[in-house]
Design a protein around this motif. Sequence first.
Motif, short mmCIF file in Angstrom:
data_model
loop_
_atom_site.label_atom_id
_atom_site.label_comp_id
_atom_site.label_asym_id
_atom_site.label_seq_id
_atom_site.Cartn_x
_atom_site.Cartn_y
_atom_site.Cartn_z
N GLY A 1 0.81 -1.39 -0.17
CA GLY A 1 -0.03 -0.05 -0.04
C GLY A 1 0.93 1.32 0.10
N ALA A 2 1.95 1.17 0.88
CA ALA A 2 2.79 2.51 0.72
C ALA A 2 3.49 2.54 -0.40
CB ALA A 2 3.86 2.27 1.89
N LEU A 3 4.29 1.58 -1.11
CA LEU A 3 4.77 1.53 -2.29
C LEU A 3 3.75 2.30 -3.59
CD1 LEU A 3 7.08 -1.93 -2.44
CD2 LEU A 3 7.84 1.00 -2.25
N SER A 4 2.50 1.76 -3.33
CA SER A 4 1.62 1.88 -4.58
C SER A 4 1.20 3.55 -4.16
CB SER A 4 0.40 1.15 -4.40
OG SER A 4 -0.76 1.66 -5.13
N LEU A 5 1.04 3.86 -2.89
CA LEU A 5 0.59 5.29 -2.88
C LEU A 5 1.89 6.24 -3.04
CD1 LEU A 5 -1.35 7.06 -1.54
CD2 LEU A 5 -0.09 6.93 0.69
N ILE A 6 3.17 5.72 -2.72
CA ILE A 6 4.30 6.65 -3.26
C ILE A 6 4.31 6.70 -4.92
CG2 ILE A 6 6.54 6.63 -3.39
CD1 ILE A 6 6.63 5.47 -0.59
N LEU B 1 -9.80 9.95 -12.79
CA LEU B 1 -10.43 8.74 -12.34
C LEU B 1 -9.42 7.84 -11.98
CD1 LEU B 1 -13.60 8.54 -14.66
CD2 LEU B 1 -13.61 9.38 -11.90
N ILE B 2 -8.42 7.57 -12.75
CA ILE B 2 -7.36 6.64 -12.70
C ILE B 2 -6.41 7.08 -11.53
CG2 ILE B 2 -5.44 5.77 -13.78
CD1 ILE B 2 -6.68 5.72 -16.39
N PHE B 3 -6.39 8.34 -11.46
CA PHE B 3 -5.46 8.76 -10.27
C PHE B 3 -6.29 8.42 -8.73
CE2 PHE B 3 -4.47 12.31 -7.13
CZ PHE B 3 -3.13 11.87 -6.85
N ALA B 4 -7.55 8.75 -8.99
CA ALA B 4 -8.57 8.55 -7.78
C ALA B 4 -8.62 7.13 -7.38
CB ALA B 4 -9.76 9.27 -7.88
N ARG B 5 -8.51 6.31 -8.49
CA ARG B 5 -8.38 4.82 -8.29
C ARG B 5 -7.13 4.14 -7.54
NH1 ARG B 5 -7.49 1.39 -13.55
NH2 ARG B 5 -5.20 2.25 -12.93
N ASP B 6 -6.18 4.83 -8.11
CA ASP B 6 -4.89 4.30 -7.63
C ASP B 6 -4.62 4.76 -6.13
OD1 ASP B 6 -4.51 3.38 -9.90
OD2 ASP B 6 -3.12 4.80 -10.70
N VAL B 7 -5.19 5.97 -5.94
CA VAL B 7 -5.05 6.53 -4.36
C VAL B 7 -5.86 5.74 -3.37
CG1 VAL B 7 -5.15 8.43 -2.96
CG2 VAL B 7 -3.93 8.63 -5.12
N SER B 8 -7.16 5.39 -4.00
CA SER B 8 -7.97 4.71 -3.05
C SER B 8 -7.70 3.15 -2.87
CB SER B 8 -9.61 4.67 -3.62
OG SER B 8 -9.64 4.15 -4.91
N ILE B 9 -7.10 2.62 -3.93
CA ILE B 9 -6.67 1.19 -3.68
C ILE B 9 -5.43 1.18 -2.72
CG2 ILE B 9 -5.48 -0.67 -4.86
CD1 ILE B 9 -7.17 -0.30 -7.51
N SER B 10 -4.59 2.13 -2.68
CA SER B 10 -3.52 2.21 -1.80
C SER B 10 -4.03 2.47 -0.41
CB SER B 10 -2.60 3.43 -2.33
OG SER B 10 -1.99 3.17 -3.54
N LEU C 1 -3.49 0.01 2.87
CA LEU C 1 -3.21 0.71 4.11
C LEU C 1 -3.88 0.43 5.38
CD1 LEU C 1 -1.18 3.77 2.98
CD2 LEU C 1 -0.07 1.79 3.85
N ALA C 2 -5.36 0.71 5.08
CA ALA C 2 -6.28 0.62 6.09
C ALA C 2 -6.53 -0.86 6.50
CB ALA C 2 -7.47 1.02 5.75
#
Length: 64
Positions: free
Chosen positions: A18-23, A34-43, A47-48
């Motif tokens: 999750g941390a790597l994906s968020l970075i 929309l793709i940016f929001a998807r990537d951040v939400s998956i990250s 993490l949660a």
Amino acid sequence: MSRGVLIYVLSAVALGLGALSLISAVSAPSTDPLIFARDVSISLVALAVGAAAPLLLRKFNRGE
């Protein structure tokens, strides 16, 4: 391998990924919002889940 150890290992993996994906999502954001929001939400979900799993394990194993 006990169930507790397995949950802690999987939790650490989820936190790490999750941390790597968020970075990755923040350092090289997509031009499509929309793709940016998807990537951040998956990250954030990764993490949660990684943070909640050990807490839930401790909560539900208190009675045993």
